[in-house]
Scaffold this motif. Structure first.
Motif, short mmCIF file in Angstrom:
data_model
loop_
_atom_site.label_atom_id
_atom_site.label_comp_id
_atom_site.label_asym_id
_atom_site.label_seq_id
_atom_site.Cartn_x
_atom_site.Cartn_y
_atom_site.Cartn_z
N UNK A 149 0.86 -1.17 -0.04
CA UNK A 149 0.13 0.00 0.03
C UNK A 149 0.55 1.34 -0.03
N UNK A 150 1.82 1.24 0.68
CA UNK A 150 2.76 2.39 0.65
C UNK A 150 3.44 2.62 -0.45
N UNK A 151 3.91 1.56 -1.21
CA UNK A 151 4.25 1.64 -2.66
C UNK A 151 3.59 2.20 -3.58
N UNK A 152 2.24 1.89 -3.62
CA UNK A 152 1.11 2.18 -4.58
C UNK A 152 0.89 3.79 -4.01
N UNK A 153 0.77 4.09 -2.95
CA UNK A 153 0.81 5.70 -2.26
C UNK A 153 1.76 6.60 -2.99
N UNK A 154 3.07 5.97 -2.87
CA UNK A 154 4.25 6.90 -3.18
C UNK A 154 4.13 6.97 -4.82
N UNK A 155 3.78 5.83 -5.47
CA UNK A 155 3.65 5.68 -6.91
C UNK A 155 2.93 6.49 -7.47
N UNK A 156 1.56 6.72 -7.01
CA UNK A 156 0.52 7.61 -7.43
C UNK A 156 0.92 9.04 -7.07
N UNK A 157 1.56 9.23 -5.79
CA UNK A 157 2.04 10.66 -5.52
C UNK A 157 2.84 11.24 -6.42
N UNK A 158 4.03 10.34 -6.89
CA UNK A 158 4.92 10.77 -8.00
C UNK A 158 4.19 11.06 -9.15
N UNK A 159 3.37 10.13 -9.56
CA UNK A 159 2.69 10.45 -11.15
C UNK A 159 2.04 11.78 -11.04
N UNK A 160 1.17 11.84 -9.73
CA UNK A 160 0.45 13.23 -9.73
C UNK A 160 1.34 14.54 -9.61
N UNK A 161 2.41 14.45 -8.98
CA UNK A 161 3.43 15.36 -8.94
C UNK A 161 3.88 15.77 -10.31
N UNK A 162 4.11 14.71 -11.07
CA UNK A 162 4.88 14.66 -12.47
C UNK A 162 3.69 15.40 -13.51
N UNK A 163 2.71 14.94 -13.37
CA UNK A 163 1.50 15.23 -14.15
C UNK A 163 1.23 16.91 -13.81
N UNK A 164 1.25 17.03 -12.61
CA UNK A 164 0.74 18.32 -12.21
C UNK A 164 1.91 19.50 -12.53
N UNK A 165 3.05 18.96 -12.51
CA UNK A 165 4.15 19.85 -13.01
C UNK A 165 3.95 20.59 -14.17
N UNK A 166 3.65 19.09 -15.12
CA UNK A 166 3.44 19.36 -16.58
C UNK A 166 2.16 20.32 -16.81
N UNK A 167 0.98 19.97 -16.08
CA UNK A 167 -0.32 20.89 -16.20
C UNK A 167 -0.10 22.45 -15.58
N UNK A 168 1.02 22.39 -14.55
CA UNK A 168 1.18 23.77 -14.38
C UNK A 168 1.83 24.48 -15.50
N UNK A 169 2.74 23.97 -16.11
CA UNK A 169 3.56 24.61 -17.48
C UNK A 169 2.27 24.86 -18.51
N UNK A 170 1.35 24.29 -18.49
CA UNK A 170 0.58 24.65 -19.58
C UNK A 170 -0.57 25.42 -19.19
N UNK A 171 -0.94 25.45 -17.93
CA UNK A 171 -1.75 26.47 -17.42
C UNK A 171 -1.33 27.70 -16.88
N UNK A 172 -0.17 27.79 -16.49
CA UNK A 172 0.33 29.20 -15.92
C UNK A 172 0.37 30.30 -17.21
N UNK A 173 0.64 30.00 -18.44
CA UNK A 173 0.37 30.92 -19.33
C UNK A 173 -0.88 31.83 -19.61
N UNK A 174 -1.93 30.89 -19.25
CA UNK A 174 -3.14 31.45 -19.28
C UNK A 174 -3.42 32.18 -18.15
N UNK A 175 -2.90 32.05 -16.86
CA UNK A 175 -3.16 32.92 -15.70
C UNK A 175 -2.21 34.11 -15.71
#
Length: 182
Positions: A149-175
């Motif tokens: 369970x901790x591996x799944x949680x950390x894996x999902x957290x890493x995935x969410x952070x990576x996607x979040x960083x990419x989304x932030x790059x795409x959203x920031x120009x509009x903000x």
């Protein structure tokens, strides 16, 4: 660093924490649709639809920060930092929820259901394809079963952070806005 910069950083962090908590609660509410979607398939479509809604929610949060705390003016870098921190805090909260779910609630339900779906799918294939695909799919499911369970949680957290960083790059120009709106 002057006092105004420290105050601006504190406000950015505080509001990103608040927005990240809201986003994390949204993600957790959305995640409850995954096990329910296995039982009631249209809920899985709702999960996917809500997932596509995440960038719009992040944009509204960042725009709110810009208008409320930055007097309508924000640079790309500050917008990206705000969005990244929002995704960071959302990822932390969601990881805790994933851990609790997979440690105390799931009991193998998602993987067992996935395995049943795979077996049903494989039974509809010709023998040669069934043998080739079946071995690969069973290997993939067994690899997932070996995760804690901790591996799944950390894996999902890493995935969410990576996607979040990419989304932030795409959203920031509009903000971003260099001059206040009249």
């Amino acid at each position: 660093m002057n006092n105004n910069n420290l105050i601006e950083q504190a406000v950015l962090t505080r509001y990103a924490t608040f927005c990240g908590t809201l986003m994390g609660l949204f993600w957790l509410a959305k995640f409850t649709l995954v096990p329910l979607g296995i039982i009631i398939p249209p809920l899985m479509l709702l999960f996917l639809g809500l997932s596509l809604f995440v960038p719009f929610v992040a944009y509204v949060m960042a725009r709110s920060y810009r208008n409320r705390y930055c007097a309508g003016v924000i640079g790309f870098g500050q917008a990206w930092i705000f969005l990244f921190l929002t995704f960071l805090y959302a990822s932390l909260l969601t990881a805790m929820g994933y851990f609790i779910y997979f440690r105390f609630i799931d009991g193998g339900f998602i993987l067992n259901s996935l395995e049943e779906m795979v077996e049903e799918f494989l039974s509809s294939l010709p023998q040669l394809q069934r043998e080739q695909m079946g071995a690969q799919m069973r290997e993939l499911i067994n690899a997932q079963r070996s995760l804690t369970p901790i591996t799944i949680a950390l894996q999902q957290m890493s995935q969410n952070l990576m996607l979040g960083a990419i989304m932030a790059l795409l959203i920031a120009p509009f903000v971003k806005r260099n001059v206040p709106k009249q």
